[in-house]
Design an enzyme around this catalytic site. Structure first.
Site, PDB file in Angstrom:
ATOM      1  N   PHE A 191      23.955 -18.523  56.092  1.00 16.53           N
ATOM      2  CA  PHE A 191      24.108 -19.479  55.000  1.00 16.53           C
ATOM      3  C   PHE A 191      23.143 -19.085  53.893  1.00 16.53           C
ATOM      4  O   PHE A 191      21.928 -19.023  54.091  1.00 16.53           O
ATOM      5  CB  PHE A 191      23.880 -20.905  55.498  1.00 16.53           C
ATOM      6  N   LYS A 192      23.720 -18.801  52.715  1.00 17.85           N
ATOM      7  CA  LYS A 192      22.981 -18.217  51.602  1.00 17.85           C
ATOM      8  C   LYS A 192      22.359 -19.323  50.763  1.00 17.85           C
ATOM      9  O   LYS A 192      23.063 -20.105  50.116  1.00 17.85           O
ATOM     10  CB  LYS A 192      23.930 -17.354  50.765  1.00 17.85           C
ATOM     11  N   ILE A 193      21.018 -19.366  50.743  1.00 18.21           N
ATOM     12  CA  ILE A 193      20.264 -20.473  50.168  1.00 18.21           C
ATOM     13  C   ILE A 193      19.326 -19.955  49.078  1.00 18.21           C
ATOM     14  O   ILE A 193      18.621 -18.962  49.283  1.00 18.21           O
ATOM     15  CB  ILE A 193      19.441 -21.181  51.273  1.00 18.21           C
TER      16      ILE A 193
END
Length: 395
Positions: A191-193
């Site tokens: 999950f790209k945060i």
């Protein structure tokens, strides 16, 4: 092992209007590095169609650099699958906009299915409904990608939540639940945060649950070190963007220090972060992005992943490595060299919101803000587009 891709005819996929990008992992052999399969992109030997060999027994520059780092083709949607087969991918609002610009793609049905979702349809607020549709579309496309590639799929988390720790955590839990509904297990997902302090806090909470995070928009050492302390699975640094800022601005202490040492500031940040991770035993893998030329790649050899534009990849593939070339293909980053790297006491702090804010220089603040604005704008454009095309035919 080869990668088999089932995609529509090229005539339906090669529109020059598409700006969305996939990040695909290029296969390589790295005998000196060991990766935990739960925390890294799997290494898979490419099919013969991808081989960078010229079938002459010679070694190409691509062969040489791929022996040190995983090369990640910065691939336009659907293009160059045969030359550079993907083994992992990223799904984002930008990608959704690209898919919606074409009438006939493998992924268009994933978007249409999202727009027919009964749960989203039942929401009273139009804004909530469109946001729900966008989230479903990301997951549907991500699920299709997970069936096409053997590695992990990284899903963009809404940049509008960048300063809301618990909002990010809730969004990731929501995405993960939707992926679970379509049978995609957590180990296939990242999950790209955004690397705000709140994003880094969210990464720490999620990683403690065994959820893998991919930290983006890293432009300073404090961001990288805090992300490593949080246990982020992947940390992505934009080498060329830092250099571009340095060419047109001044006054950033971290950048000025690198320039004074005669170093490229983007390469210097990757080097320092790599050494920090390996010297102090953090689990994070490091990804270098926004490389501008082959010399950038040569200067980063040994970093875990390098996102590489196709023009540079093709040049590497077509260039023969001279047998006596000892300089260009020297491993620059290694656990051994990391062990001898010296850090100041200020760099070895346990980062907190106050020390983090104090250490963020003008380059990091400006580039982070610009990146967040761009991602937030794309997410808004997706929702506006869905508002125009919803409901889809036959719904």
């Amino acid at each position: 092992m080869s990668v088999s891709l089932h995609s529509p005819p090229s005539s339906a996929l090669s529109s020059s209007s598409i700006q969305a990008k996939f990040r695909f992992i290029l296969c390589s052999t790295r005998p000196t590095l060991n990766f935990n399969s739960q925390r890294s992109f799997p290494q898979i030997r490419a099919s013969s169609g991808f081989s960078s060999s010229l079938d002459t027994g010679s070694t190409t520059e691509l062969d040489s650099v791929a022996s040190y780092s995983e090369i990640v083709p910065d691939t336009v949607i659907f293009d160059d699958f045969e030359r550079f087969p993907p083994t992992a991918a990223t799904v984002s609002s930008s990608l959704l906009l690209g898919i919606c610009s074409l009438p006939d793609t493998t992924f268009r049905s994933a978007v249409d299915t999202a727009l027919a979702d009964s749960h989203c349809y039942g929401l009273e607020s139009s804004d909530l409904r469109m946001s729900c549709f966008a989230t479903k579309a990301l997951v549907n496309v991500g699920g299709d990608l997970a069936k096409m590639v053997p590695g992990r799929v990284s899903t963009e988390v809404d940049a509008r939540l960048a300063y809301d720790t618990h909002g990010i955590v809730r969004k990731v839990h929501n995405l993960l639940a939707l992926y679970n509904e379509i049978g995609i297990p957590p180990e296939r997902l990242l999950f790209k945060i955004p690397s705000t302090w709140q994003g880094i806090e969210a990464s720490s909470l999620l990683e403690a649950e065994g959820i893998q995070t991919h930290m983006t928009f890293v432009y300073s050492f404090c961001q990288a070190a805090a992300a490593a302390q949080a246990g982020a699975s992947v940390i992505q640094i934009f080498v060329g963007r830092i250099r571009d800022w340095a060419r047109n601005h001044s006054g950033d202490p971290e950048i000025e220090a690198a320039l004074k040492r005669g170093e490229d500031p983007g390469v210097a940040l990757v080097t320092k972060t790599y050494n920090y991770i390996h010297k102090y035993g953090y689990k994070s893998k490091l990804m270098a992005a926004a490389v501008r030329n082959k010399q950038d790649i040569f200067n980063l050899l040994g970093v875990d992943y390098i996102i590489t534009p196709l023009k540079i990849l093709q040049s590497l593939k077509e260039s023969i490595t001279p047998p006596d070339d000892k300089y260009s293909f020297t491993r620059r980053l290694s656990p051994q060299s990391a062990a001898t790297y010296n850090f100041s006491n200020e760099q070895l702090v346990k980062w907190d919101p106050y020390s983090f804010a104090s250490a963020m220089g003008p380059a990091a603040v400006e580039l982070l803000t610009s990146g967040l604005d761009g991602y937030a704008n794309q997410a808004k454009r997706v929702e506006e587009l869905f508002g125009k095309i919803w409901p889809p035919p036959n719904v």
